[in-house]
Design a protein around this motif. Structure first.
Motif: not given
Length: 451
Positions: A314-321, A372-375, A391-401
């Motif tokens: 699963f090439p996605y990870v949870w990230d937080e801001l 299926d949407k940001p919390q 939110y859920l984003v690609g593991a290699r795209e965390r910094r971009k998002w």
């Protein structure tokens, strides 16, 4: 003896302050006192001494283990050399007679006394010339043994060349037949290793001329290698485990121990990755982006540590801001604004990954609802309030998002309609002046005269 010298010889441990009027010391003589170390410092010194002793013992054990391993390996290599070049010295030649040695006492006429002396007496009278002749004879025997075994060595070399050709042919055939299988590389490597072991065994048997000697020599060499090559053996075992279990493949983003990066190459003993920066470890890049450095670690880390794979199934990870606002802000309005910004950016993007994630959890028997949407969540901090977006984003795209989301939130919260409703928080430092009596000062020290 003067009182000064007497006090100077007093140890720190047994120091006792004299009472007034007691003792023979004059009151006019200045006293010298030695203060004892605090218990905390004594404990620190004891710990440092224990660590020093422990490190010394550990170093001695490591040196003893290395010496033992080197000794066993030297004995094994010496035995193998004797088997290859001088089998007669190693007791491997087949003679017509029994292996029982017959010792005869040879009588030698002594010209001075007219009597006879035994061989032991003759040996005692040998000089440097006889010793030199024996050394030359030993070298000649070794050379003759090499010449005698030269045809066997040539046959063994031809066997190894044939094994090399066989391995190349088998690898080509296996690549065509099972090349698309997930564990094809492991099977091909094991077949190659088996062919090479068989060829080496045949070559040693040809040189030794006795299968029993082969078994004994291989056992001795195997014992030496098991002692001296523990780490390579563990690394090879880790490679086998990874080949069949699939902990990581080439191209996966992994973290093994302190190494974090994209897998570049997997060998029998080591794995090489392109290093990725991270906020929790020092480096040139403090984000999940390539640093440009190649890092190699032994495969035994698979057996002794934890393997974190961010892109395997699963090439996605949870990230937080986190968005910090003052406690005086309108929290309900703040949460609504932050959620609308995150939903506008990541609402459609998260639907596909959330569905795939829910399917993986159901297959594993973990019935968990995947949003299926940001919390948006809220939490209290030291002197402000945190609004957290998950939110859920690609593991290699965390910094971009995260960068795009931060930019949109900043532009939205700075709009005029949110002034005095959503109050941003900044790091602040407050200086408080204290009077000499410990009470807070109302004015600056220049006006009050206190500090």
């Amino acid at each position: 003896m003067p009182s000064y010298d007497r006090h100077r010889r007093i140890s720190k441990r047994n120091l006792r302050l004299p009472k007034p009027g007691a003792g023979t010391q004059s009151t006019s003589q200045p006293q010298r006192y030695t203060t004892t170390a605090s218990p905390r410092k004594l404990r620190t010194k004891l710990r440092s001494r224990k660590r020093a002793r422990g490190s010394a013992v550990k170093g001695a054990r490591n040196r003893l283990r290395n010496f033992r391993q080197a000794s066993i390996l030297a004995v094994a290599i010496t035995g193998l050399i004797l088997i290859m070049f001088a089998p007669s010295e190693a007791g491997l030649t087949q003679d017509m007679y029994d292996t029982v040695a017959v010792v005869e006492e040879v009588a030698v006429q002594d010209p001075a006394s007219g009597g006879t002396v035994t061989e032991e007496a003759v040996v005692k009278k040998k000089g440097s010339k006889e010793a030199t002749d024996e050394a030359i004879g030993a070298l000649q025997g070794l050379w003759e043994g090499f010449i005698f075994n030269l045809p066997k060595i040539i046959i063994a070399f031809i066997t190894l060349v044939l094994a090399w050709l066989t391995v190349r042919v088998l690898r080509a055939i296996l690549h065509r037949t099972i090349g698309k299988w997930q564990s094809a590389s492991a099977v091909i490597s094991l077949v190659s290793i088996a062919v090479w072991l068989l060829a080496v065994g045949v070559a040693v048997s040809v040189v030794a001329g006795d299968i029993r000697a082969l078994v004994g020599s291989l056992g001795l060499v195997g014992l030496a290698l098991s002692w001296s090559l523990q780490t390579p053996i563990e690394s090879f075992t880790g490679w086998l485990m990874n080949s069949y279990q699939g902990y990581y493949r080439v191209g996966d983003r992994i973290q093994v121990g302190e190494v974090f990066g994209d897998v570049y190459r997997i060998d029998f003993l080591t794995t090489t990755v392109w290093e990725i920066g991270a906020p929790y470890q020092p480096g040139f890049v403090r984000a999940e982006q390539p640093t440009g450095r190649l890092v190699t670690f032994p495969n035994n880390e698979v057996l002794t540590g934890s393997v974190i794979n961010l892109t395997a199934d699963f090439p996605y990870v949870w990230d937080e801001l986190d968005v910090g606002v003052a406690n005086e802000s309108d929290m309900q309005l703040t949460m609504q604004v932050v959620e609308s910004v995150a939903l506008g950016l990541l609402g459609d993007y998260m639907k596909g990954p959330a569905t795939a994630y829910a399917q993986l959890l159901q297959q594993a028997g973990l019935d968990d609802t995947v949003p299926d949407k940001p919390q948006v969540f809220i939490s209290m901090d030291d002197s402000w309030t945190n609004i957290t977006i998950r939110y859920l984003v690609g593991a290699r795209e965390r910094r971009k998002w995260k960068s795009e989301l931060t930019l949109r939130l900043t532009m939205e919260l700075n709009k005029p309609e949110y002034i005095n409703k959503i109050i941003p928080v900044y790091p602040r430092q407050q200086v408080q002046f204290i009077n000499s009596d410990g009470t807070p000062a109302q004015t600056s020290p220049e006006n009050s005269g206190d500090s």
